[in-house]
Design a protein around this motif. Sequence first.
Motif, PDB file in Angstrom:
ATOM      1  N   ARG A   1     -16.809  29.481 -47.580  1.00  0.00           N
ATOM      2  CA  ARG A   1     -16.987  30.420 -46.366  1.00  0.00           C
ATOM      3  C   ARG A   1     -18.276  31.015 -46.218  1.00  0.00           C
ATOM      4  N   SER A   2     -18.811  31.493 -47.345  1.00  0.00           N
ATOM      5  CA  SER A   2     -19.984  32.056 -47.325  1.00  0.00           C
ATOM      6  C   SER A   2     -21.103  30.960 -47.046  1.00  0.00           C
ATOM      7  N   ILE A   3     -21.137  29.672 -47.405  1.00  0.00           N
ATOM      8  CA  ILE A   3     -22.130  28.610 -47.000  1.00  0.00           C
ATOM      9  C   ILE A   3     -21.889  28.692 -45.374  1.00  0.00           C
ATOM     10  N   HIS A   4     -20.877  28.538 -44.774  1.00  0.00           N
ATOM     11  CA  HIS A   4     -20.398  28.324 -43.404  1.00  0.00           C
ATOM     12  C   HIS A   4     -21.238  29.485 -42.678  1.00  0.00           C
ATOM     13  N   ARG A   5     -21.145  30.636 -43.213  1.00  0.00           N
ATOM     14  CA  ARG A   5     -21.523  31.829 -42.817  1.00  0.00           C
ATOM     15  C   ARG A   5     -23.186  31.900 -42.530  1.00  0.00           C
ATOM     16  N   THR A   6     -23.745  31.172 -43.873  1.00  0.00           N
ATOM     17  CA  THR A   6     -25.472  31.351 -44.030  1.00  0.00           C
ATOM     18  C   THR A   6     -26.005  30.009 -43.314  1.00  0.00           C
ATOM     19  N   ALA A   7     -25.142  28.967 -43.133  1.00  0.00           N
ATOM     20  CA  ALA A   7     -25.972  28.003 -42.520  1.00  0.00           C
ATOM     21  C   ALA A   7     -26.280  28.080 -41.202  1.00  0.00           C
ATOM     22  N   PRO A   8     -25.758  28.756 -40.380  1.00  0.00           N
ATOM     23  CA  PRO A   8     -26.534  28.912 -39.067  1.00  0.00           C
ATOM     24  C   PRO A   8     -27.710  29.735 -39.162  1.00  0.00           C
ATOM     25  N   ALA A   9     -27.822  30.476 -40.192  1.00  0.00           N
ATOM     26  CA  ALA A   9     -29.092  31.411 -40.253  1.00  0.00           C
ATOM     27  C   ALA A   9     -30.183  30.506 -40.701  1.00  0.00           C
ATOM     28  N   LEU A  10     -29.963  29.625 -41.729  1.00  0.00           N
ATOM     29  CA  LEU A  10     -30.655  28.662 -42.610  1.00  0.00           C
ATOM     30  C   LEU A  10     -31.428  27.769 -41.802  1.00  0.00           C
ATOM     31  N   LEU A  11     -30.806  27.280 -40.527  1.00  0.00           N
ATOM     32  CA  LEU A  11     -31.270  26.399 -39.816  1.00  0.00           C
ATOM     33  C   LEU A  11     -32.431  26.545 -38.794  1.00  0.00           C
ATOM     34  N   PRO A  12     -32.340  28.072 -38.302  1.00  0.00           N
ATOM     35  CA  PRO A  12     -33.321  28.345 -37.356  1.00  0.00           C
ATOM     36  C   PRO A  12     -34.314  29.066 -38.264  1.00  0.00           C
ATOM     37  N   ALA A  13     -34.045  29.377 -39.515  1.00  0.00           N
ATOM     38  CA  ALA A  13     -35.147  29.849 -40.204  1.00  0.00           C
ATOM     39  C   ALA A  13     -36.254  28.859 -40.612  1.00  0.00           C
ATOM     40  N   GLY A  14     -35.834  27.575 -40.887  1.00  0.00           N
ATOM     41  CA  GLY A  14     -36.856  26.467 -40.893  1.00  0.00           C
ATOM     42  C   GLY A  14     -37.613  25.913 -39.555  1.00  0.00           C
ATOM     43  N   LEU A  15     -36.562  26.041 -38.490  1.00  0.00           N
ATOM     44  CA  LEU A  15     -37.028  25.354 -37.333  1.00  0.00           C
ATOM     45  C   LEU A  15     -37.577  26.028 -36.214  1.00  0.00           C
ATOM     46  N   LEU A  16     -37.674  27.306 -36.095  1.00  0.00           N
ATOM     47  CA  LEU A  16     -38.021  28.384 -35.093  1.00  0.00           C
ATOM     48  C   LEU A  16     -39.653  28.273 -35.109  1.00  0.00           C
ATOM     49  N   PRO A  17     -40.358  28.233 -36.293  1.00  0.00           N
ATOM     50  CA  PRO A  17     -41.626  28.214 -36.258  1.00  0.00           C
ATOM     51  C   PRO A  17     -42.254  26.874 -35.644  1.00  0.00           C
TER      52      PRO A  17
END
Length: 100
Positions: free
Chosen positions: A36-52
């Motif tokens: 459950r924690s992985i599914h909660r943090t995955a949406p934060a990790l994707l933009p962390a790498g792609l937004l810049p």
Amino acid sequence: MEMPAWTLITLGALTTAACAIHLTRSHRRNASGLARSIHRTAPALLPAGLLPAPALIVGDLPAATWGLWGAVTIAAALVYCAADTLRDVPGPQTASRSEP
């Protein structure tokens, strides 16, 4: 255009570190709840790498900026992979219960 890129890279590094800490603590407390924690943090990790990326592409930035962005992106992917691997490993509570 240099300042938004550095700001987004810094935010990405902080988000990646926060997700890593959250997932590590989740695994120590309750290994079964890690999914459950992985599914909660995955949406934060994707933009962390792609937004810049757009700020890097548009601006004429030094190689250090590109290198730091690559390091943050790889770190975000490694945090997700490590958490996904830990999901299959029994937690400390499960291992201590199985001993006679």
